[in-house]
Design an enzyme around this catalytic site. Structure first.
Site, short mmCIF file in Angstrom:
data_model
loop_
_atom_site.label_atom_id
_atom_site.label_comp_id
_atom_site.label_asym_id
_atom_site.label_seq_id
_atom_site.Cartn_x
_atom_site.Cartn_y
_atom_site.Cartn_z
N PRO A 2 -12.75 -0.52 -1.76
CA PRO A 2 -13.10 0.79 -2.32
C PRO A 2 -13.23 1.83 -1.22
O PRO A 2 -13.84 1.57 -0.18
CB PRO A 2 -14.44 0.52 -3.01
CG PRO A 2 -14.43 -0.94 -3.31
CD PRO A 2 -13.69 -1.57 -2.18
N GLU A 3 -12.66 3.02 -1.44
CA GLU A 3 -12.72 4.07 -0.44
C GLU A 3 -13.87 5.02 -0.74
O GLU A 3 -14.61 4.84 -1.71
CB GLU A 3 -11.36 4.76 -0.35
CG GLU A 3 -10.25 3.75 -0.04
CD GLU A 3 -8.95 4.37 0.46
OE1 GLU A 3 -8.96 5.49 0.99
OE2 GLU A 3 -7.91 3.68 0.35
N LYS A 52 -18.05 4.48 3.24
CA LYS A 52 -18.00 3.30 2.40
C LYS A 52 -19.35 2.60 2.27
O LYS A 52 -19.42 1.46 1.78
CB LYS A 52 -16.95 2.32 2.96
CG LYS A 52 -15.55 2.92 3.02
CD LYS A 52 -14.56 1.95 3.61
CE LYS A 52 -13.18 2.58 3.72
NZ LYS A 52 -12.17 1.64 4.25
N ARG A 124 -23.50 5.75 13.55
CA ARG A 124 -22.23 5.11 13.94
C ARG A 124 -21.04 5.67 13.16
O ARG A 124 -19.90 5.41 13.52
CB ARG A 124 -22.30 3.59 13.72
CG ARG A 124 -23.32 2.87 14.56
CD ARG A 124 -23.06 1.39 14.57
NE ARG A 124 -23.12 0.79 13.25
CZ ARG A 124 -24.22 0.26 12.72
NH1 ARG A 124 -25.36 0.28 13.40
NH2 ARG A 124 -24.22 -0.28 11.51
N ASN A 165 -7.12 2.64 3.47
CA ASN A 165 -5.69 2.50 3.73
C ASN A 165 -4.83 3.37 2.82
O ASN A 165 -3.80 3.90 3.24
CB ASN A 165 -5.28 1.04 3.58
CG ASN A 165 -3.93 0.76 4.22
OD1 ASN A 165 -3.54 1.43 5.17
ND2 ASN A 165 -3.22 -0.21 3.68
N ARG A 263 -4.56 -3.49 8.55
CA ARG A 263 -4.07 -3.27 7.20
C ARG A 263 -2.61 -2.85 7.25
O ARG A 263 -2.13 -2.31 8.25
CB ARG A 263 -4.90 -2.16 6.49
CG ARG A 263 -6.39 -2.42 6.43
CD ARG A 263 -6.75 -3.61 5.55
NE ARG A 263 -6.38 -3.39 4.18
CZ ARG A 263 -7.10 -2.71 3.31
NH1 ARG A 263 -8.23 -2.14 3.69
NH2 ARG A 263 -6.70 -2.58 2.06
#
Length: 275
Positions: A2-3, A52, A124, A165, A263
């Site tokens: 999931p993006e 995410k 981060r 991706n 990916r």
């Protein structure tokens, strides 16, 4: 995986369903029993996301931190529960009130976190295009100093949070960018155009529940939303994503694929020559 738009919509749904309530928190699967006990019965203050990552804040500085990973899902349902509802599948975490139930399955990460833990994760992460405070200059500073390819950098959550991706492949194609251009060689105006497109496309993903990148569909969705309508779209289509060997929709050249950043990258070698 999931993006970012999926997590943003999930945080919105969780907040609308549970903010201001004190849900029962359990772990039907049994793998999060201790963590659930620390949260159960506490008032849920808010749910939010960055990229995410999903964060749910409870009173007394206790947070639920979730990363869905490749196969995770978090469903929110509205019902009038009058009896115990059996868990379907391996439910790691369940939030339940008299009006709503939310089930988390198959996450990569599910843990109780402190405010310091949450701050460390946020520190981060790169800017999230869905957050109003996001600063594209922070991402540009990292991109412009890097010898890694722009295709790798866009998938690095420390550079841009929330881009996965699908958006990576489609955004690079939409701007005819060579995905193997080193970040330090990318023109700043190219990055600014990419960022502006992320600001345009990700909210459409939140509104529709799917990734929309074909320009004709983008315009249709924008027009429908502008009229206050819910857009109805066919199955997801793309310019290059998961179309290896198929003809480019613009030039007819075969779409190529290569493993980049862990990916499969998809691109058109003829259309995507721009640095």
């Amino acid at each position: 995986m999931p993006e970012g738009h999926t997590l943003f919509a999930l945080a919105r749904d969780l907040h609308e369903a549970f903010a201001g309530t004190s849900p029962e928190v359990s772990s039907p699967q049994g793998k999060f029993t201790e963590g659930a006990a620390l949260l159960s019965g506490r008032e849920l203050l808010r749910a939010t996301s960055r990229g995410k990552h999903l964060f749910v804040e409870f009173v007394d500085d206790r947070w639920l931190h979730v990363h869905l990973g490749l196969i995770g899902s978090f469903t929110v349902d509205s019902h009038e529960w009058t009896a115990e509802v059996p868990a379907v599948g391996a439910v790691r975490l369940r939030l339940r009130t008299d009006a709503h139930v939310a089930d988390l399955r198959g996450p990569n990460l599910c843990q109780v976190a402190s405010p310091e833990d949450v701050d460390a994760v946020l520190a981060r992460l790169g800017p999230d295009p869905l957050r109003p405070e996001a600063d594209p200059a922070v991402a540009w500073a990292r991109i412009s100093r890097s010898s890694r390819s722009v295709a790798e950098l866009l998938m690095d959550q420390a550079v841009v949070a929330g881009v996965g991706n699908v958006y990576r492949c489609e955004i690079l194609y939409r701007h005819r960018l060579n995905p193997f251009t080193e970040g330090r060689l990318l023109r700043r105006r190219s990055w600014e155009a990419v960022w502006a497109d992320l600001l345009r496309l990700l909210p459409l993903g939140v509104a529709t529940g799917r990734i929309v990148t074909i320009e004709e569909e983008v315009l249709e969705v924008e027009a429908a939303l502008g009229r206050g309508e819910v857009p109805h779209l066919p199955e997801r289509s793309s310019y290059v994503y998961k179309r290896p060997g198929m003809p480019c929709r613009v030039c007819g050249s075969k779409v190529r694929t290569r493993l980049v950043g862990g990916r499969n990258l998809f691109w058109c070698g003829r259309c995507q020559r721009r640095r």
